[in-house]
Design a protein around this motif. Structure first.
Motif, PDB file in Angstrom:
ATOM      1  N   VAL A 122       0.706  -1.261   0.001  1.00  0.00           N
ATOM      2  CA  VAL A 122       0.076   0.188  -0.097  1.00  0.00           C
ATOM      3  C   VAL A 122       0.686   1.306   0.131  1.00  0.00           C
ATOM      4  CG1 VAL A 122      -1.597   1.304   1.372  1.00  0.00           C
ATOM      5  CG2 VAL A 122      -1.855  -1.317   1.272  1.00  0.00           C
ATOM      6  N   VAL A 123       0.478   2.189  -0.752  1.00  0.00           N
ATOM      7  CA  VAL A 123       1.175   3.573  -0.673  1.00  0.00           C
ATOM      8  C   VAL A 123      -0.144   4.484  -0.302  1.00  0.00           C
ATOM      9  CG1 VAL A 123       2.092   5.534  -2.001  1.00  0.00           C
ATOM     10  CG2 VAL A 123       2.637   3.236  -2.838  1.00  0.00           C
ATOM     11  N   ALA A 124       0.270   5.139   0.902  1.00  0.00           N
ATOM     12  CA  ALA A 124      -0.903   5.865   1.487  1.00  0.00           C
ATOM     13  C   ALA A 124      -0.209   7.204   2.020  1.00  0.00           C
ATOM     14  CB  ALA A 124      -1.290   5.006   2.827  1.00  0.00           C
ATOM     15  N   VAL A 125      -1.109   8.173   1.598  1.00  0.00           N
ATOM     16  CA  VAL A 125      -0.738   9.521   2.080  1.00  0.00           C
ATOM     17  C   VAL A 125      -1.725   9.868   3.319  1.00  0.00           C
ATOM     18  CG1 VAL A 125      -0.890  12.025   1.495  1.00  0.00           C
ATOM     19  CG2 VAL A 125      -0.075  10.289  -0.147  1.00  0.00           C
ATOM     20  N   TRP A 126      -1.082   9.958   4.533  1.00  0.00           N
ATOM     21  CA  TRP A 126      -1.981  10.146   5.791  1.00  0.00           C
ATOM     22  C   TRP A 126      -1.341  11.354   6.547  1.00  0.00           C
ATOM     23  CZ3 TRP A 126      -0.701   7.409  10.603  1.00  0.00           C
ATOM     24  CH2 TRP A 126      -1.814   7.418  11.289  1.00  0.00           C
ATOM     25  N   GLN A 127      -2.436  11.745   7.216  1.00  0.00           N
ATOM     26  CA  GLN A 127      -1.870  13.266   8.095  1.00  0.00           C
ATOM     27  C   GLN A 127      -1.987  12.094   9.419  1.00  0.00           C
ATOM     28  OE1 GLN A 127      -3.855  16.734   8.124  1.00  0.00           O
ATOM     29  NE2 GLN A 127      -3.550  17.175  10.038  1.00  0.00           N
ATOM     30  N   ARG A 128      -0.644  11.728  10.055  1.00  0.00           N
ATOM     31  CA  ARG A 128      -0.633  11.372  11.070  1.00  0.00           C
ATOM     32  C   ARG A 128      -1.518  12.049  12.247  1.00  0.00           C
ATOM     33  NH1 ARG A 128       4.209  11.731  14.663  1.00  0.00           N
ATOM     34  NH2 ARG A 128       5.095  12.731  12.723  1.00  0.00           N
ATOM     35  N   GLY A 129      -2.116  11.068  13.094  1.00  0.00           N
ATOM     36  CA  GLY A 129      -2.954  11.628  14.089  1.00  0.00           C
ATOM     37  C   GLY A 129      -4.415  11.701  13.736  1.00  0.00           C
ATOM     38  N   LYS A 130      -4.695  11.609  12.394  1.00  0.00           N
ATOM     39  CA  LYS A 130      -6.050  11.494  11.908  1.00  0.00           C
ATOM     40  C   LYS A 130      -6.715  10.158  12.297  1.00  0.00           C
ATOM     41  CE  LYS A 130      -9.349  12.947   8.281  1.00  0.00           C
ATOM     42  NZ  LYS A 130      -9.488  13.557   7.258  1.00  0.00           N
ATOM     43  N   ARG A 131      -7.663   9.785  12.848  1.00  0.00           N
ATOM     44  CA  ARG A 131      -8.082   8.714  13.310  1.00  0.00           C
ATOM     45  C   ARG A 131      -9.835   8.653  12.850  1.00  0.00           C
ATOM     46  NH1 ARG A 131      -4.163   9.562  15.478  1.00  0.00           N
ATOM     47  NH2 ARG A 131      -2.613   8.163  16.423  1.00  0.00           N
ATOM     48  N   GLU A 132      -9.926   8.944  11.510  1.00  0.00           N
ATOM     49  CA  GLU A 132     -11.135   8.935  10.984  1.00  0.00           C
ATOM     50  C   GLU A 132     -11.016   8.874   9.366  1.00  0.00           C
ATOM     51  OE1 GLU A 132     -12.023  13.399  11.347  1.00  0.00           O
ATOM     52  OE2 GLU A 132     -13.224  12.154  12.691  1.00  0.00           O
ATOM     53  N   GLY A 133     -11.917   8.485   8.765  1.00  0.00           N
ATOM     54  CA  GLY A 133     -12.059   8.640   7.225  1.00  0.00           C
ATOM     55  C   GLY A 133     -11.502   7.159   6.411  1.00  0.00           C
ATOM     56  N   GLY A 134     -11.478   7.474   5.085  1.00  0.00           N
ATOM     57  CA  GLY A 134     -11.202   6.103   4.739  1.00  0.00           C
ATOM     58  C   GLY A 134      -9.635   5.859   4.386  1.00  0.00           C
ATOM     59  N   THR A 135      -8.919   6.670   4.546  1.00  0.00           N
ATOM     60  CA  THR A 135      -7.407   6.336   4.569  1.00  0.00           C
ATOM     61  C   THR A 135      -6.921   5.594   5.890  1.00  0.00           C
ATOM     62  OG1 THR A 135      -6.849   8.206   3.005  1.00  0.00           O
ATOM     63  CG2 THR A 135      -5.007   7.363   4.432  1.00  0.00           C
ATOM     64  N   TYR A 136      -7.444   6.506   7.025  1.00  0.00           N
ATOM     65  CA  TYR A 136      -7.174   5.571   8.336  1.00  0.00           C
ATOM     66  C   TYR A 136      -7.840   4.194   8.397  1.00  0.00           C
ATOM     67  CZ  TYR A 136      -7.055   4.561  13.318  1.00  0.00           C
ATOM     68  OH  TYR A 136      -6.810   3.883  14.520  1.00  0.00           O
ATOM     69  N   SER A 137      -9.075   4.017   8.090  1.00  0.00           N
ATOM     70  CA  SER A 137      -9.624   2.760   7.749  1.00  0.00           C
ATOM     71  C   SER A 137      -8.981   1.851   6.928  1.00  0.00           C
ATOM     72  CB  SER A 137     -11.022   2.706   7.375  1.00  0.00           C
ATOM     73  OG  SER A 137     -11.837   1.445   7.211  1.00  0.00           O
ATOM     74  N   ALA A 138      -8.517   2.074   5.680  1.00  0.00           N
ATOM     75  CA  ALA A 138      -7.635   1.316   4.821  1.00  0.00           C
ATOM     76  C   ALA A 138      -6.246   0.930   5.564  1.00  0.00           C
ATOM     77  CB  ALA A 138      -7.499   2.038   3.649  1.00  0.00           C
ATOM     78  N   LEU A 170       1.913   3.924  15.074  1.00  0.00           N
ATOM     79  CA  LEU A 170       1.254   5.213  14.549  1.00  0.00           C
ATOM     80  C   LEU A 170      -0.324   5.362  14.525  1.00  0.00           C
ATOM     81  CD1 LEU A 170       3.829   5.404  11.610  1.00  0.00           C
ATOM     82  CD2 LEU A 170       3.664   7.241  13.763  1.00  0.00           C
ATOM     83  N   LEU A 171      -0.800   4.204  14.397  1.00  0.00           N
ATOM     84  CA  LEU A 171      -2.232   4.061  13.914  1.00  0.00           C
ATOM     85  C   LEU A 171      -2.999   4.068  15.424  1.00  0.00           C
ATOM     86  CD1 LEU A 171      -2.361   1.246  11.422  1.00  0.00           C
ATOM     87  CD2 LEU A 171      -2.871   3.861  11.019  1.00  0.00           C
ATOM     88  N   HIS A 172      -2.288   3.571  16.384  1.00  0.00           N
ATOM     89  CA  HIS A 172      -3.028   3.354  17.741  1.00  0.00           C
ATOM     90  C   HIS A 172      -2.018   3.641  18.980  1.00  0.00           C
ATOM     91  CE1 HIS A 172      -6.007   1.007  15.645  1.00  0.00           C
ATOM     92  NE2 HIS A 172      -4.856   0.220  15.052  1.00  0.00           N
ATOM     93  N   PRO A 173      -1.738   5.137  18.923  1.00  0.00           N
ATOM     94  CA  PRO A 173      -0.664   5.619  19.974  1.00  0.00           C
ATOM     95  C   PRO A 173      -1.268   5.420  21.320  1.00  0.00           C
ATOM     96  CG  PRO A 173      -1.678   7.410  18.665  1.00  0.00           C
ATOM     97  CD  PRO A 173      -2.240   6.183  18.141  1.00  0.00           C
ATOM     98  N   GLU A 174      -2.569   5.302  21.371  1.00  0.00           N
ATOM     99  CA  GLU A 174      -2.974   5.259  22.966  1.00  0.00           C
ATOM    100  C   GLU A 174      -2.966   3.801  23.767  1.00  0.00           C
ATOM    101  OE1 GLU A 174      -6.161   3.684  20.317  1.00  0.00           O
ATOM    102  OE2 GLU A 174      -4.837   5.564  20.048  1.00  0.00           O
ATOM    103  N   ARG A 175      -2.430   2.864  22.708  1.00  0.00           N
ATOM    104  CA  ARG A 175      -2.350   1.426  23.218  1.00  0.00           C
ATOM    105  C   ARG A 175      -0.837   1.293  23.608  1.00  0.00           C
ATOM    106  NH1 ARG A 175      -5.621  -1.892  18.410  1.00  0.00           N
ATOM    107  NH2 ARG A 175      -7.550  -0.856  18.662  1.00  0.00           N
ATOM    108  N   PRO A 176      -0.858   0.679  24.619  1.00  0.00           N
ATOM    109  CA  PRO A 176       0.323   0.551  25.236  1.00  0.00           C
ATOM    110  C   PRO A 176       1.156  -0.607  24.312  1.00  0.00           C
ATOM    111  CG  PRO A 176      -1.177  -0.410  26.842  1.00  0.00           C
ATOM    112  CD  PRO A 176      -1.677   0.469  25.756  1.00  0.00           C
ATOM    113  N   VAL A 177       2.395  -0.463  24.017  1.00  0.00           N
ATOM    114  CA  VAL A 177       3.167  -1.556  23.156  1.00  0.00           C
ATOM    115  C   VAL A 177       3.806  -2.463  24.393  1.00  0.00           C
ATOM    116  CG1 VAL A 177       5.000  -1.948  21.616  1.00  0.00           C
ATOM    117  CG2 VAL A 177       3.353  -0.047  21.422  1.00  0.00           C
TER     118      VAL A 177
END
Length: 185
Positions: A122-138, A170-177
């Motif tokens: 996948v090549v994705a252009v994403w605004q890190r931190g945005k957690r809604e919309g089609g790009t985030y879902s994909a 990046l996708l889920h920063p609130e989850r502890p690793v």
């Protein structure tokens, strides 16, 4: 999105397409044909002489652009005609109001799922931190499927292929690793 952002993104897409073609043997591409990045990617693929499949959620996709951006409609039609192949996911014909909106969202997700099923990466252009919309879902679905992601991060102006662990952060920063546990001696 500002004009400097758009210019930077287009430069990165051009660079990525050439690198994928020349260094990784990419022979085909996929685009969702949405206004903006998807159409820029289609144009980039065409200029890089990489055949692409236009994944179109519904034939009415450019209808909202007709009055405010007729040039985009013409470009959409041009890029659609240049596609090596096309995949259509449904129609909004005969639907109005909320039923039309619900069906459009369903078909947009179906399109994204179809693109993910048809690709190896996948090549994705994403605004890190945005957690809604089609790009985030994909991106979430690509991560779940174990697909490598070339991430064009608008906010940091950085292009990377994050490891699965880093992409999860990046996708889920609130989850502890979880930290790796030391092996017993």
């Amino acid at each position: 999105m500002t004009s400097p952002d758009a210019d930077w993104i287009r430069e990165q897409l051009d660079r990525i397409a050439v690198k994928l073609r020349n260094h990784y043997g990419t022979t085909s591409g996929i685009t969702g044909m949405a206004l903006g990045v998807d159409m820029w990617w289609a144009s980039t693929l065409q200029l890089a002489e990489i055949p692409y499949t236009a994944h179109i959620p519904f034939p009415e996709q450019p209808d909202p652009w007709r009055t405010r951006n007729p040039e985009a409609v013409a470009e959409w039609k041009r890029l659609r005609a240049l596609a090596a192949d096309e995949r259509m996911y449904g129609t909004l014909d005969g639907l109005t109001g909320d039923a039309r909106k619900r069906r459009a969202v369903q078909l947009l997700h179906k399109r994204n799922d179809g693109m993910l099923a048809a690709t190896d990466a996948v090549v994705a252009v994403w605004q890190r931190g945005k957690r809604e919309g089609g790009t985030y879902s994909a991106l979430v679905k690509a991560h779940q499927a174990g697909k490598p992601v070339v991430l064009v991060d608008i906010r940091s102006r950085f292009v990377t292929v994050p490891s699965p662990r880093r992409l999860a952060q990046l996708l889920h920063p609130e989850r502890p690793v979880p930290l790796p546990l030391p092996l017993p001696s």
